[in-house]
Design a protein around this motif. Structure first.
Motif, PDB file in Angstrom:
ATOM      1  N   PHE A   1       0.865  -1.187   0.000  1.00 21.19           N
ATOM      2  CA  PHE A   1       0.000   0.000   0.000  1.00 21.19           C
ATOM      3  C   PHE A   1       0.901   1.237   0.000  1.00 21.19           C
ATOM      4  CE2 PHE A   1      -2.512  -3.281   2.228  1.00 21.19           C
ATOM      5  CZ  PHE A   1      -3.641  -3.310   1.416  1.00 21.19           C
ATOM      6  N   GLY A   2       1.284   1.681  -1.177  1.00 18.35           N
ATOM      7  CA  GLY A   2       2.193   2.828  -1.258  1.00 18.35           C
ATOM      8  C   GLY A   2       1.526   4.023  -1.922  1.00 18.35           C
ATOM      9  N   PRO A   3       2.149   5.211  -1.785  1.00 15.12           N
ATOM     10  CA  PRO A   3       1.600   6.400  -2.437  1.00 15.12           C
ATOM     11  C   PRO A   3       1.931   6.424  -3.930  1.00 15.12           C
ATOM     12  CG  PRO A   3       3.605   6.957  -1.284  1.00 15.12           C
ATOM     13  CD  PRO A   3       3.368   5.491  -1.031  1.00 15.12           C
ATOM     14  N   GLY A   4       1.322   7.350  -4.655  1.00 17.94           N
ATOM     15  CA  GLY A   4       1.580   7.472  -6.097  1.00 17.94           C
ATOM     16  C   GLY A   4       2.882   8.205  -6.377  1.00 17.94           C
ATOM     17  N   GLU A   5       3.304   8.146  -7.644  1.00 15.31           N
ATOM     18  CA  GLU A   5       4.571   8.755  -8.101  1.00 15.31           C
ATOM     19  C   GLU A   5       4.717  10.219  -7.677  1.00 15.31           C
ATOM     20  OE1 GLU A   5       7.226   8.015 -10.159  1.00 15.31           O
ATOM     21  OE2 GLU A   5       6.778   5.881  -9.998  1.00 15.31           O
ATOM     22  N   GLU A   6       3.587  10.957  -7.650  1.00 21.90           N
ATOM     23  CA  GLU A   6       3.631  12.401  -7.378  1.00 21.90           C
ATOM     24  C   GLU A   6       4.043  12.679  -5.937  1.00 21.90           C
ATOM     25  OE1 GLU A   6       1.037  10.598  -8.069  1.00 21.90           O
ATOM     26  OE2 GLU A   6      -0.278  10.783  -6.345  1.00 21.90           O
ATOM     27  N   SER A   7       4.100  11.623  -5.103  1.00 17.85           N
ATOM     28  CA  SER A   7       4.459  11.833  -3.699  1.00 17.85           C
ATOM     29  C   SER A   7       5.955  11.667  -3.423  1.00 17.85           C
ATOM     30  CB  SER A   7       3.672  10.867  -2.810  1.00 17.85           C
ATOM     31  OG  SER A   7       2.326  11.230  -2.843  1.00 17.85           O
ATOM     32  N   LYS A   8       6.758  11.523  -4.503  1.00 15.26           N
ATOM     33  CA  LYS A   8       8.207  11.428  -4.326  1.00 15.26           C
ATOM     34  C   LYS A   8       8.778  12.828  -4.155  1.00 15.26           C
ATOM     35  CE  LYS A   8       9.369   7.323  -7.088  1.00 15.26           C
ATOM     36  NZ  LYS A   8       9.846   6.874  -8.391  1.00 15.26           N
ATOM     37  N   LEU A   9       8.941  13.276  -2.923  1.00 10.85           N
ATOM     38  CA  LEU A   9       9.536  14.592  -2.670  1.00 10.85           C
ATOM     39  C   LEU A   9      10.747  14.418  -1.770  1.00 10.85           C
ATOM     40  CD1 LEU A   9       6.444  16.868  -1.885  1.00 10.85           C
ATOM     41  CD2 LEU A   9       7.553  16.503  -4.071  1.00 10.85           C
ATOM     42  N   THR A  10      11.655  15.400  -1.788  1.00  5.37           N
ATOM     43  CA  THR A  10      12.816  15.297  -0.911  1.00  5.37           C
ATOM     44  C   THR A  10      12.414  15.704   0.509  1.00  5.37           C
ATOM     45  OG1 THR A  10      13.532  17.570  -1.220  1.00  5.37           O
ATOM     46  CG2 THR A  10      14.408  15.939  -2.779  1.00  5.37           C
ATOM     47  N   VAL A  11      13.256  15.308   1.457  1.00  2.00           N
ATOM     48  CA  VAL A  11      13.061  15.674   2.855  1.00  2.00           C
ATOM     49  C   VAL A  11      13.004  17.196   2.973  1.00  2.00           C
ATOM     50  CG1 VAL A  11      14.245  15.665   5.099  1.00  2.00           C
ATOM     51  CG2 VAL A  11      14.122  13.555   3.752  1.00  2.00           C
ATOM     52  N   GLU A  12      13.896  17.882   2.243  1.00  2.00           N
ATOM     53  CA  GLU A  12      13.942  19.341   2.331  1.00  2.00           C
ATOM     54  C   GLU A  12      12.655  19.973   1.781  1.00  2.00           C
ATOM     55  OE1 GLU A  12      17.402  21.149   0.567  1.00  2.00           O
ATOM     56  OE2 GLU A  12      16.666  23.165   0.994  1.00  2.00           O
ATOM     57  N   GLN A  13      12.164  19.462   0.653  1.00  2.00           N
ATOM     58  CA  GLN A  13      10.913  20.000   0.093  1.00  2.00           C
ATOM     59  C   GLN A  13       9.763  19.852   1.093  1.00  2.00           C
ATOM     60  OE1 GLN A  13      11.047  17.488  -3.454  1.00  2.00           O
ATOM     61  NE2 GLN A  13      10.860  19.293  -4.758  1.00  2.00           N
ATOM     62  N   MET A  14       9.687  18.667   1.709  1.00  2.00           N
ATOM     63  CA  MET A  14       8.600  18.425   2.678  1.00  2.00           C
ATOM     64  C   MET A  14       8.739  19.345   3.885  1.00  2.00           C
ATOM     65  SD  MET A  14       6.205  16.416   1.905  1.00  2.00           S
ATOM     66  CE  MET A  14       5.378  15.470   3.168  1.00  2.00           C
ATOM     67  N   ALA A  15       9.986  19.537   4.342  1.00  2.00           N
ATOM     68  CA  ALA A  15      10.214  20.373   5.522  1.00  2.00           C
ATOM     69  C   ALA A  15       9.773  21.810   5.233  1.00  2.00           C
ATOM     70  CB  ALA A  15      11.680  20.326   5.917  1.00  2.00           C
ATOM     71  N   HIS A  16      10.138  22.341   4.047  1.00  2.00           N
ATOM     72  CA  HIS A  16       9.732  23.706   3.703  1.00  2.00           C
ATOM     73  C   HIS A  16       8.222  23.800   3.583  1.00  2.00           C
ATOM     74  CE1 HIS A  16      13.593  25.554   3.464  1.00  2.00           C
ATOM     75  NE2 HIS A  16      14.049  24.648   2.610  1.00  2.00           N
ATOM     76  N   TYR A  17       7.610  22.776   3.006  1.00  2.00           N
ATOM     77  CA  TYR A  17       6.162  22.797   2.842  1.00  2.00           C
ATOM     78  C   TYR A  17       5.467  22.791   4.208  1.00  2.00           C
ATOM     79  CZ  TYR A  17       1.754  22.384   0.542  1.00  2.00           C
ATOM     80  OH  TYR A  17       0.485  22.654   0.116  1.00  2.00           O
ATOM     81  N   ALA A  18       5.992  21.995   5.134  1.00  2.00           N
ATOM     82  CA  ALA A  18       5.404  21.931   6.487  1.00  2.00           C
ATOM     83  C   ALA A  18       5.536  23.296   7.174  1.00  2.00           C
ATOM     84  CB  ALA A  18       6.093  20.846   7.313  1.00  2.00           C
ATOM     85  N   CYS A  19       6.700  23.928   7.028  1.00  2.00           N
ATOM     86  CA  CYS A  19       6.920  25.244   7.660  1.00  2.00           C
ATOM     87  C   CYS A  19       5.932  26.268   7.111  1.00  2.00           C
ATOM     88  CB  CYS A  19       8.338  25.744   7.389  1.00  2.00           C
ATOM     89  SG  CYS A  19       9.563  24.784   8.254  1.00  2.00           S
ATOM     90  N   ALA A  20       5.743  26.243   5.776  1.00  2.00           N
ATOM     91  CA  ALA A  20       4.828  27.202   5.156  1.00  2.00           C
ATOM     92  C   ALA A  20       3.404  26.966   5.668  1.00  2.00           C
ATOM     93  CB  ALA A  20       4.885  27.054   3.643  1.00  2.00           C
ATOM     94  N   GLN A  21       3.027  25.699   5.832  1.00  2.00           N
ATOM     95  CA  GLN A  21       1.678  25.379   6.312  1.00  2.00           C
ATOM     96  C   GLN A  21       1.477  25.820   7.754  1.00  2.00           C
ATOM     97  OE1 GLN A  21      -1.150  23.647   4.911  1.00  2.00           O
ATOM     98  NE2 GLN A  21      -0.064  24.388   3.112  1.00  2.00           N
ATOM     99  N   TRP A  22       2.572  25.775   8.543  1.00  2.00           N
ATOM    100  CA  TRP A  22       2.437  26.121   9.970  1.00  2.00           C
ATOM    101  C   TRP A  22       2.168  27.610  10.124  1.00  2.00           C
ATOM    102  CZ3 TRP A  22       1.483  23.302  14.096  1.00  2.00           C
ATOM    103  CH2 TRP A  22       1.619  23.906  15.365  1.00  2.00           C
ATOM    104  N   ASP A  23       3.133  28.447   9.755  1.00  2.00           N
ATOM    105  CA  ASP A  23       2.823  29.884   9.750  1.00  2.00           C
ATOM    106  C   ASP A  23       3.743  30.665   8.826  1.00  2.00           C
ATOM    107  OD1 ASP A  23       5.213  30.230  10.996  1.00  2.00           O
ATOM    108  OD2 ASP A  23       4.452  31.097  12.842  1.00  2.00           O
ATOM    109  N   GLY A  24       4.587  29.947   8.120  1.00  2.00           N
ATOM    110  CA  GLY A  24       5.422  30.601   7.122  1.00  2.00           C
ATOM    111  C   GLY A  24       6.673  31.266   7.672  1.00  2.00           C
ATOM    112  N   SER A  25       6.733  31.451   9.001  1.00  2.00           N
ATOM    113  CA  SER A  25       7.873  32.203   9.525  1.00  2.00           C
ATOM    114  C   SER A  25       8.917  31.294  10.182  1.00  2.00           C
ATOM    115  CB  SER A  25       7.390  33.221  10.556  1.00  2.00           C
ATOM    116  OG  SER A  25       6.878  32.539  11.671  1.00  2.00           O
ATOM    117  N   GLN A  26       8.540  30.026  10.345  1.00  2.00           N
ATOM    118  CA  GLN A  26       9.432  29.114  11.071  1.00  2.00           C
ATOM    119  C   GLN A  26      10.588  28.649  10.176  1.00  2.00           C
ATOM    120  OE1 GLN A  26       7.909  28.471  14.091  1.00  2.00           O
ATOM    121  NE2 GLN A  26       9.758  27.598  14.945  1.00  2.00           N
ATOM    122  N   GLY A  27      11.786  28.671  10.682  1.00  2.00           N
ATOM    123  CA  GLY A  27      12.915  28.253   9.861  1.00  2.00           C
ATOM    124  C   GLY A  27      13.347  26.824  10.139  1.00  2.00           C
TER     125      GLY A  27
END
Ligand SMILES: NC(=O)c1ccc[n+]([C@@H]2O[C@H](COP(=O)([O-])OP(=O)(O)OC[C@H]3O[C@@H](n4cnc5c(N)ncnc54)[C@H](O)[C@@H]3O)[C@@H](O)[C@H]2O)c1
Length: 353
Positions: free
Chosen positions: A257-283
């Protein structure tokens, strides 16, 4: 309520590992579906989802070590279930280096104790045993591992889970020879994200701890590509397997049970996306891994078999998975962890609350 959840209404279901992250989510889905839910695991860690959620609605929550063969025998001799989801395990790669013997004891012999007690006492009609994508021998295959690929595992956790699959296979054979067959199947999924995960050394929990503390988070292996998946998607796969087994269908011994091809992101991409979702100011501080510990590179699963035979498909791509995870965290602060759980389960299964 969805047809899948209706299948569980009034059923007596055991979730081992119910005090863990995936187990707590799964148990709550089953409770909302109207099942009588039992749990068997070690005590919950402080501040874990199980610890903070309060009453999840279990009929019985049993604290018992699956390494204790006599205790497990006694437990299953006294219980009779419609189905069992076996999730109890030592699931952390890095901890498996520090505690390899305990990891093998729990993941391999613990699973043997559980399956043997179920089969000898005829305590359940079926078992879905949860392993991982790390059971495959990593040969850097690009097109996705399929269920018949060779198993293997270099680090202690992966090796112990590959060995868990051997245990599952042996008890599949034993159980198939019984007059009243007991179906035992394995479910393989990779690392998941979702609200309430407090595990050590995992990217999203580390980031969320940093958000709450107002500190920057150091991340390891920023360029590593991972198959990001929301916890609800593989759980939906496990439930789909259980429902097929409940209907007496002859399904395959193991599913990915795996995700689709579009879910292949780097750790850094995911980390930036999470920060933006939180409040955008967190580094975030990015630091190349200082660890010499071997962790498997990208293991990509092909889930074609689950789609073809079970009609399962992954719903959330990586960015939606992180959006749901951050939303859960915010909702849980605003209301409570339990309401955040219920709201997302109801939303996923299209239930009006
Ligand atoms: N979370 C993930 O990203 C992920 C990825 C792939 C596979 N898995 C698998 O899913 C399952 C659940 O993982 P999780 O992330 O919820 O882990 P978790 O650490 O949050 O929970 C583990 C559960 O197992 C129980 N447990 C551990 N040792 C035990 C023992 N000796 N006796 C009885 N119970 C014991 C714990 O008490 C807990 O309830 C595991 O089998 C794991 O290998 C998880």
């Amino acid at each position: 309520m969805s047809n899948l959840l209706k299948d569980y209404s009034g059923k007596k279901i055991l979730v081992t590992g119910h005090t863990g992250f995936k187990g707590a989510w799964l148990a709550r889905i089953l409770v909302l579906a109207g099942a009588d839910v039992y749990g068997l695991a070690l005590e919950a860690d402080t501040n874990s989802l199980f610890d903070v959620a309060g009453d999840l609605g279990f009929k019985e929550s049993m604290i018992l070590d699956i390494r204790n063969r006599a205790g497990i025998e006694k437990y299953f001799a006294a219980h009779n279930f419609d189905g069992v989801f076996h999730l109890a395990a030592q699931p952390l790669v890095r901890r498996s280096y520090k505690e390899p013997i305990e990891t093998f004891d729990t993941n391999v012999m613990g699973t043997a104790h559980v399956l043997n007690a179920i089969v000898t006492n005829k305590s359940s009609k079926w078992v879905v045993a949860i392993t991982t994508d790390k059971v495959y021998r990593n040969v850097e295959k690009l097109e996705g591992y399929i269920e018949d690929d060779s198993l293997g595992g270099k680090d202690p956790y992966s090796a112990s889970k590959a060995a868990t699959e051997m245990v599952v296979s042996a008890w599949q054979t034993i159980a198939s020879q019984l007059q009243d067959k007991i179906s035992i199947c394995a479910a393989r999924a990779g690392n998941v994200i979702g609200g309430g995960d407090t595990a050590e050394d995992r990217l999203i929990p580390d980031l969320i701890r940093g958000f709450h503390a107002g500190t920057k988070t150091i991340i390891r292996n920023p360029d590593s590509i991972r198959p990001w998946q929301h916890v609800l998607d593989p759980l939906n796969g496990y439930l789909t397997m259980g429902s097929a087994l409940m209907a007496g269908k002859n399904i395959s011994p193991a599913y990915n049970f795996g995700p689709g091809e579009e879910s292949k992101l780097t750790v850094e991409q995911m980390a930036h996306y999470a920060c933006a979702q939180w409040d955008g100011s967190q580094g975030i501080d990015i630091q190349v891994s200082d660890s010499a510990l071997h962790e498997a590179g990208l293991l990509w699963l092909s889930s074609e078999l689950a789609t073809k035979e079970l009609g399962w498909s992954n719903r959330f791509e990586a960015q939606e998975a992180i959006r749901w995870t951050i939303e859960w965290e915010k909702e849980s602060m605003k209301s409570s962890p339990l309401s955040a759980l219920d709201a997302q389960i109801n939303k996923y299964y299209g239930v009006q609350s």
